[in-house]
Scaffold this motif. Sequence first.
Motif, PDB file in Angstrom:
ATOM      1  N   TRP A 230     -11.368  -3.974  -9.439  1.00 57.00           N
ATOM      2  CA  TRP A 230     -10.139  -3.074  -9.460  1.00 57.00           C
ATOM      3  C   TRP A 230      -8.653  -4.032  -9.534  1.00 57.00           C
ATOM      4  O   TRP A 230      -8.001  -3.334 -10.054  1.00 57.00           O
TER       5      TRP A 230
ATOM      6  N   THR B  37      -7.937   5.969  -3.438  1.00 59.64           N
ATOM      7  CA  THR B  37      -6.607   5.599  -3.118  1.00 59.64           C
ATOM      8  C   THR B  37      -5.959   4.549  -4.241  1.00 59.64           C
ATOM      9  O   THR B  37      -4.905   4.674  -4.347  1.00 59.64           O
ATOM     10  N   LEU B  38      -6.831   3.906  -4.658  1.00 61.01           N
ATOM     11  CA  LEU B  38      -6.129   2.777  -5.794  1.00 61.01           C
ATOM     12  C   LEU B  38      -5.956   3.636  -7.121  1.00 61.01           C
ATOM     13  O   LEU B  38      -4.811   3.334  -7.839  1.00 61.01           O
TER      14      LEU B  38
ATOM     15  N   GLN C 203      -0.490   3.873   1.320  1.00 62.33           N
ATOM     16  CA  GLN C 203      -1.329   4.840   2.442  1.00 62.33           C
ATOM     17  C   GLN C 203      -0.550   4.639   3.876  1.00 62.33           C
ATOM     18  O   GLN C 203      -0.513   3.616   4.380  1.00 62.33           O
TER      19      GLN C 203
ATOM     20  N   ASP D 230      -8.466   1.169   1.802  1.00 69.75           N
ATOM     21  CA  ASP D 230      -8.408   1.404   0.283  1.00 69.75           C
ATOM     22  C   ASP D 230      -9.935   2.046  -0.070  1.00 69.75           C
ATOM     23  O   ASP D 230     -10.823   1.356   0.231  1.00 69.75           O
ATOM     24  N   THR D 231      -9.752   2.968  -1.218  1.00 72.59           N
ATOM     25  CA  THR D 231     -11.093   3.199  -1.833  1.00 72.59           C
ATOM     26  C   THR D 231     -10.469   3.496  -3.341  1.00 72.59           C
ATOM     27  O   THR D 231      -9.595   3.437  -3.555  1.00 72.59           O
TER      28      THR D 231
ATOM     29  N   SER E  31       0.853  -1.288   0.061  1.00 74.82           N
ATOM     30  CA  SER E  31      -0.010   0.041  -0.119  1.00 74.82           C
ATOM     31  C   SER E  31       0.909   1.149   0.011  1.00 74.82           C
ATOM     32  O   SER E  31       2.106   1.117   0.404  1.00 74.82           O
TER      33      SER E  31
ATOM     34  N   VAL F 219      -4.657  -5.120  -3.267  1.00 76.19           N
ATOM     35  CA  VAL F 219      -5.925  -4.171  -3.557  1.00 76.19           C
ATOM     36  C   VAL F 219      -7.127  -4.547  -2.717  1.00 76.19           C
ATOM     37  O   VAL F 219      -7.392  -5.750  -2.584  1.00 76.19           O
TER      38      VAL F 219
ATOM     39  N   THR G 182      -2.448   2.797   6.299  1.00 83.58           N
ATOM     40  CA  THR G 182      -2.542   1.253   6.213  1.00 83.58           C
ATOM     41  C   THR G 182      -1.272   0.565   6.423  1.00 83.58           C
ATOM     42  O   THR G 182      -1.251  -0.396   7.071  1.00 83.58           O
TER      43      THR G 182
ATOM     44  N   THR H 156      -2.559   4.969  -6.313  1.00 84.11           N
ATOM     45  CA  THR H 156      -1.500   3.939  -6.262  1.00 84.11           C
ATOM     46  C   THR H 156      -1.258   3.705  -7.814  1.00 84.11           C
ATOM     47  O   THR H 156       0.028   3.608  -8.144  1.00 84.11           O
TER      48      THR H 156
END
Length: 465
Positions: A418, A348-349, A303, A344-345, A301, A339, A306, A352
Amino acid sequence: MRVLFVNPHYTHDPRTLLLHPPLGYAYMARSLQRAGHEVVHVDLPFEGNSAQALIARLDDLRPDLVGVTSVAQSYFHALELAHAVRSWNPTVPVVFGGPHVSFIAAECLQRHSCVDFVLLFDAEDSIVCLADALSADAVAAHELAKVPGLVFRDGDGIRTTAPAPPEMDLDRYGQPDRSIFNLRSYLDYDYETVVMTARGCPSRCTFCSTTIAGRTARWNSPVHVADEMETIAEMGFSSIFFGDDTFSGDPRRAVAICEEINRRGLTIPWTSNMRAQDARPHVLDAMRAAGAYRVFVGFESIQEQTLRLVRKGTSPARLYKTAGRIMSSGLELHASFIVGAPGDTPETLSATLDFIRLVNPTVATFNVMEPRPGTDVFANPGRYGITIPDRYWYETTSWLDLPVCHTDAMSATEIRDWVSRCYAEFCDPDFRSADRLTRLEPVRRQWNEAADQVQRHLPMTAVPR
């Protein structure tokens, strides 16, 4: 005794996967043979890929004990094999082992009568003790109780003996006996094979059971590693993957291995796993000079919250800096991401994917969270905002269709979609088009500034979005 080890089959075509010999069997085979037992092996991914293919071999093999190892994703198939052996001859005992069943041993015996024993954690010595005990004319519970790390039925209950302490001198086991495998099948399938030079991991990631299964980080000596590399080259393989959780977890040993490789003039190329925090410049330089061409790093991640929640032991800015450091050393980078990780949203992906555009790894892979027994994520999913609809997901193959868990922010279907989107975008020739990179230039500057702060040991700014 004649001990049969079986490499489980797959629901789908195994030749779409990376296939390596199951070295746990090869290490146990070495110990069993030293003790006077015979070992045979059936590699179902190459030999029919079904439980029925095993049944067709049993009359010829006539095993006295059948051993099956599995990870969470192959547990369903391991159970199929146990049922197959039971239907062939109900008097032949079946023993399970491996990193998955070590955490559900009592559950396994309670739920599945086709399994007789479970061996916990490292089993090179305990498998010999079990085979010796079963060789007796009459097997008594008090004899089984002498086997370390054994879970078995005792009357109406389940009994567990204490595992032996972790073996710290891995050289004691010697090289794994790869002669039990049909190496021609592996050579025809892939020019590369796996070598394990360590057990355990220094990290404490809450989604990974390796730390507990390995119990503590342990390593083979540099001389042992180089000896095995020579053996692999003689077998005809032209590349090696060091499957340790982190090859450079002990940096001095990693450099010493590289020095031993160079001293012997070994030229076989190799790749390895590595934690981001172990990517030290002098270690990377030593690895490159000794034939390494790529490292696999679990980024998971970008984040901050996270990474902190799952105790990854790093930060987004450090991951960004690590990526640049690895590639500037001349090594390829294989970056892996989760993923649908906690937090995660879709936003955020998307960030990424932009991060990956800027980092530009050689390979990127995208995995879903699969909470496994033995991990805190499995034991306490609510702490991570995760829901696991089926507690026994590993007894099915449903994970092939949908992720086995979802988060408060993303459904299982959204997570699956995703994953497909991430792969599609990464493989798109326009993934790093000039227009996209120009648009991301302000974000690149933010990442560079964050990485510079890491270098200067200053408080980090917010992660770029």
